[in-house]
Scaffold this motif. Structure first.
Motif, PDB file in Angstrom:
ATOM      1  N   ASN A   1       0.749  -1.436  -0.061  1.00  0.00           N
ATOM      2  CA  ASN A   1       0.090   0.057   0.156  1.00  0.00           C
ATOM      3  C   ASN A   1       0.738   1.414  -0.089  1.00  0.00           C
ATOM      4  N   PHE A   2       1.947   1.220  -0.144  1.00  0.00           N
ATOM      5  CA  PHE A   2       2.980   2.361  -0.390  1.00  0.00           C
ATOM      6  C   PHE A   2       4.027   2.338  -1.304  1.00  0.00           C
ATOM      7  N   ALA A   3       4.242   3.578  -1.770  1.00  0.00           N
ATOM      8  CA  ALA A   3       5.767   3.593  -2.717  1.00  0.00           C
ATOM      9  C   ALA A   3       6.714   3.202  -2.005  1.00  0.00           C
ATOM     10  N   PRO A   4       7.688   2.809  -2.860  1.00  0.00           N
ATOM     11  CA  PRO A   4       8.880   2.158  -2.434  1.00  0.00           C
ATOM     12  C   PRO A   4       9.721   3.058  -1.129  1.00  0.00           C
ATOM     13  N   VAL A   5      10.233   2.379  -0.141  1.00  0.00           N
ATOM     14  CA  VAL A   5      11.058   2.945   0.965  1.00  0.00           C
ATOM     15  C   VAL A   5      12.634   2.760   0.698  1.00  0.00           C
ATOM     16  N   VAL A   6      13.401   3.616   0.570  1.00  0.00           N
ATOM     17  CA  VAL A   6      14.874   3.512   0.438  1.00  0.00           C
ATOM     18  C   VAL A   6      15.637   3.949   1.686  1.00  0.00           C
ATOM     19  N   ILE A   7      16.142   2.773   2.284  1.00  0.00           N
ATOM     20  CA  ILE A   7      17.196   3.213   3.618  1.00  0.00           C
ATOM     21  C   ILE A   7      18.702   2.786   3.342  1.00  0.00           C
ATOM     22  N   TYR A   8      19.356   3.680   3.835  1.00  0.00           N
ATOM     23  CA  TYR A   8      20.765   3.577   3.641  1.00  0.00           C
ATOM     24  C   TYR A   8      21.572   4.329   4.689  1.00  0.00           C
ATOM     25  N   GLN A   9      22.740   3.797   5.239  1.00  0.00           N
ATOM     26  CA  GLN A   9      23.532   4.421   6.212  1.00  0.00           C
ATOM     27  C   GLN A   9      24.409   5.427   5.592  1.00  0.00           C
ATOM     28  N   ILE A  10      24.263   6.660   6.613  1.00  0.00           N
ATOM     29  CA  ILE A  10      25.111   7.853   6.037  1.00  0.00           C
ATOM     30  C   ILE A  10      26.162   7.998   6.940  1.00  0.00           C
ATOM     31  N   THR A  11      26.222   7.624   8.101  1.00  0.00           N
ATOM     32  CA  THR A  11      27.245   7.775   9.148  1.00  0.00           C
ATOM     33  C   THR A  11      27.363   6.389   9.969  1.00  0.00           C
ATOM     34  N   PRO A  12      28.330   6.294  10.762  1.00  0.00           N
ATOM     35  CA  PRO A  12      28.110   5.123  11.784  1.00  0.00           C
ATOM     36  C   PRO A  12      26.881   5.176  12.618  1.00  0.00           C
ATOM     37  N   THR A  13      26.424   6.354  12.777  1.00  0.00           N
ATOM     38  CA  THR A  13      25.245   6.525  13.857  1.00  0.00           C
ATOM     39  C   THR A  13      23.916   6.845  12.905  1.00  0.00           C
ATOM     40  N   ASP A  14      24.000   7.277  11.975  1.00  0.00           N
ATOM     41  CA  ASP A  14      22.767   7.861  11.318  1.00  0.00           C
ATOM     42  C   ASP A  14      22.521   7.159   9.990  1.00  0.00           C
ATOM     43  N   THR A  15      20.994   6.896   9.878  1.00  0.00           N
ATOM     44  CA  THR A  15      20.495   6.224   8.695  1.00  0.00           C
ATOM     45  C   THR A  15      19.482   6.844   7.989  1.00  0.00           C
ATOM     46  N   ARG A  16      19.485   7.160   6.710  1.00  0.00           N
ATOM     47  CA  ARG A  16      18.572   7.907   6.042  1.00  0.00           C
ATOM     48  C   ARG A  16      17.408   6.871   5.589  1.00  0.00           C
ATOM     49  N   ALA A  17      16.328   7.252   5.878  1.00  0.00           N
ATOM     50  CA  ALA A  17      14.845   6.728   5.396  1.00  0.00           C
ATOM     51  C   ALA A  17      14.162   7.508   4.239  1.00  0.00           C
ATOM     52  N   LEU A  18      14.013   7.151   3.222  1.00  0.00           N
ATOM     53  CA  LEU A  18      13.364   7.981   2.245  1.00  0.00           C
ATOM     54  C   LEU A  18      12.005   7.279   1.999  1.00  0.00           C
ATOM     55  N   CYS A  19      10.924   7.760   2.232  1.00  0.00           N
ATOM     56  CA  CYS A  19       9.610   6.927   2.079  1.00  0.00           C
ATOM     57  C   CYS A  19       8.884   7.885   0.840  1.00  0.00           C
ATOM     58  N   ALA A  20       8.892   7.037  -0.316  1.00  0.00           N
ATOM     59  CA  ALA A  20       8.289   7.628  -1.549  1.00  0.00           C
ATOM     60  C   ALA A  20       6.773   7.883  -1.330  1.00  0.00           C
ATOM     61  N   TYR A  21       6.244   8.923  -1.859  1.00  0.00           N
ATOM     62  CA  TYR A  21       4.758   9.162  -1.861  1.00  0.00           C
ATOM     63  C   TYR A  21       4.156   9.472  -3.382  1.00  0.00           C
ATOM     64  N   THR A  22       3.265   8.958  -3.777  1.00  0.00           N
ATOM     65  CA  THR A  22       2.978   9.250  -5.290  1.00  0.00           C
ATOM     66  C   THR A  22       2.204  10.538  -5.477  1.00  0.00           C
ATOM     67  N   GLY A  23       1.564  11.015  -4.404  1.00  0.00           N
ATOM     68  CA  GLY A  23       0.684  12.108  -4.552  1.00  0.00           C
ATOM     69  C   GLY A  23       1.697  13.650  -4.792  1.00  0.00           C
ATOM     70  N   LEU A  24       0.809  14.472  -5.601  1.00  0.00           N
ATOM     71  CA  LEU A  24       1.494  15.817  -5.866  1.00  0.00           C
ATOM     72  C   LEU A  24       1.742  16.655  -4.682  1.00  0.00           C
ATOM     73  N   GLN A  25       0.967  16.149  -3.460  1.00  0.00           N
ATOM     74  CA  GLN A  25       1.298  16.731  -2.268  1.00  0.00           C
ATOM     75  C   GLN A  25       1.685  15.655  -1.207  1.00  0.00           C
ATOM     76  N   PRO A  26       2.422  15.940  -0.163  1.00  0.00           N
ATOM     77  CA  PRO A  26       2.538  14.881   0.780  1.00  0.00           C
ATOM     78  C   PRO A  26       1.196  14.467   1.461  1.00  0.00           C
TER      79      PRO A  26
END
Length: 482
Positions: free
Chosen positions: A240-265
């Motif tokens: 029920n959701f667009a893809p989620v991309v998750i990757y580590q950017i530092t030893p302690t921080d990880t970025r999660a990007l949750c895609a959303y197909t709408g023209l507005q969040p």
């Protein structure tokens, strides 16, 4: 330089501006690099560099920009779907051509990474596979800017370019609003516009050169996340959701990007994440994801923009100001840096950039030659986003078929990851593989339906193929034939 104070003015010191300024300076050209704000930027995209981008940095002698910022090595991707996962590692070095250093740019080992707290020179230089890397965007940009500031032929200026200086249809420099409020004109043989996704100057190339919004990213920063597969980007698909991309950017921080197909969040972002996304994430990520949801969440618009021919004398538009794609595949910096390397190669035999005819000829060649890498990364980003978001019945069939195709391993992974990494810039091969996946999806659908639903399966051959054509071919046309 025919009276110009500078041979080139570069507008914007983001992911592309410092690279092209350094390359031009190392060709012996006097460059003015103008940036609105030289403080460390804070952005939620531009944090993942594909292997082809790192190879471009090697060619420029700027690979050490990834050092001493606690960057995380990336060995490929892991895709999660329906409780299963499949590994998609980057290609072997032996399967791709070696990088080619740009004349005058590589010296004193600046094409090789250094050892630091997170980067291993042995892994990057002597490992069997190509590598990617992820990092905090602002720290990486600060490193690029430091390299530019150390070039004697580059003058760095803080100010906002309010307009381009035009003379009889040609661009001869810029007007800059300085921090004290005054305005100053600066002249140059070539003005390079690379002021990013929100470019104010891209329409100087053409009034209709504007991006089209197609979706959003919701960004979270996870603290001390327990990543299921270390050193890989995670692509998580759900019903029920667009893809989620998750990757580590530092030893302690990880970025999660949750895609959303709408023209507005979504109106209630936290409710959407809690009810639609969180239940389908790998269990080990739940604690850090829940904690990150308590913070202020950021959103980012995702847009598409086809490149136009640079046909205005004295003007060069490059980077996201010229061309944009969906950031799902992390290809934006790779395209921009690849364009930078190509441009610098084409400029090598032009003694002075005030030779309008020679520069125009080089830019015509640039527009044609860039299409291989550009088309593969851009089309792939749109096609994968459509399949992975799967907001229709036929797209869900294609999504499942794509995942099953990856599970076959061998060339079913090696060739697609060649496209994803930017190391296989062959758009017609991409076309063949995309429709091969579509036919494989049709076969998977036949098996899922069984003999009792054979009439339906036959009808779905045409609906699935029609959907695949609608997703892929318009962008193929735009990227290759415009």
């Amino acid at each position: 330089m025919s009276g110009f104070e500078y041979e080139a003015i570069v507008v914007g010191a983001g992911a592309i501006g410092p690279a092209i300024a350094v390359g031009l300076a190392r060709q012996g050209r006097k460059v003015l690099l103008v940036e609105r704000d030289w403080r460390e930027p804070d952005r939620i995209v531009g944090e993942l560099m594909q292997p082809v981008g790192l190879r471009a940095l090697r060619s420029l002698g700027m690979i050490q920009a990834i050092n001493n910022i606690e960057a995380t090595p990336a060995t490929g991707y892991t895709v999660f779907y329906g409780g299963e996962k499949v590994a998609i590692p980057y290609p072997y070095k032996s399967d791709v051509a070696p990088f080619k250093p740009l004349k005058g740019c590589v010296f004193d080992g600046n094409d090789k990474v250094l050892d630091d707290s997170t980067i291993s020179r042995k892994v990057f230089e002597d490992g069997e596979r190509e590598m990617g890397v992820s990092f905090e965007h602002g720290k990486y940009i600060s490193n690029l800017r430091k390299i530019a500031k150390n070039e004697s032929l580059i003058t760095c200026l803080e100010g906002t370019v309010s307009s381009l200086i035009e003379n009889h249809g040609e661009i001869e420099g810029v007007t800059v609003k300085l921090p004290d409020g005054t305005k100053q004109n600066y002249g140059a043989a070539l003005t390079v516009v690379c002021d990013g996704i929100f470019s104010r100057l891209r329409k100087s190339l053409n009034e209709n050169h504007v991006p089209k919004l197609n979706s959003h990213f919701i960004a979270l920063k996870l603290k001390n996340a327990d990543m299921p597969v270390k050193h890989t980007g995670h692509v998580i698909l759900g019903p029920n959701f667009a893809p989620v991309v998750i990757y580590q950017i530092t030893p302690t921080d990880t970025r999660a990007l949750c895609a959303y197909t709408g023209l507005q969040p979504p109106k209630d972002i936290k409710k959407y994440l809690a009810e639609e996304v969180l239940p389908y994430l790998p269990e080990s990520l739940h604690p850090s994801f829940k904690e990150a949801m308590k913070d202020q969440l950021k959103t980012h618009p995702n847009s598409y923009l086809t490149a136009r021919l640079n046909d205005i004398p004295g003007l060069l538009v490059v980077g996201d100001a010229l061309n944009m794609r969906h950031p799902l595949t992390g290809g934006g910096m790779s395209v921009g840096l690849g364009d930078t390397v190509l441009l610098l190669k084409l400029f090598e035999d032009i003694p002075n950039l005030d030779n309008r005819d020679a520069v125009s000829e080089a830019l015509l060649e640039f527009h044609a030659e860039r299409k291989n890498l550009d088309a593969v990364i851009n089309i792939l980003s749109i096609a994968l986003f459509s399949l992975f978001a799967a907001d229709s019945y036929n797209l869900k069939i294609l999504q499942k078929g794509c995942f099953k195709y990856f599970q076959r391993g061998g060339d079913a992974v090696n060739i697609p990851v060649g496209f994803l990494s930017g190391l296989l810039p062959k758009p017609y091969l991409l076309t063949w593989v995309f429709f091969k996946v579509a036919f494989y999806s049709i076969a998977v659908n036949f098996l899922d339906n069984g003999p009792l639903l054979l009439p339906l399966s036959i009808i779905q051959i045409f609906t699935i193929l029609g959907t695949a054509i609608a997703v892929f071919t318009p962008y193929l046309w735009k990227e290759l034939f415009t």
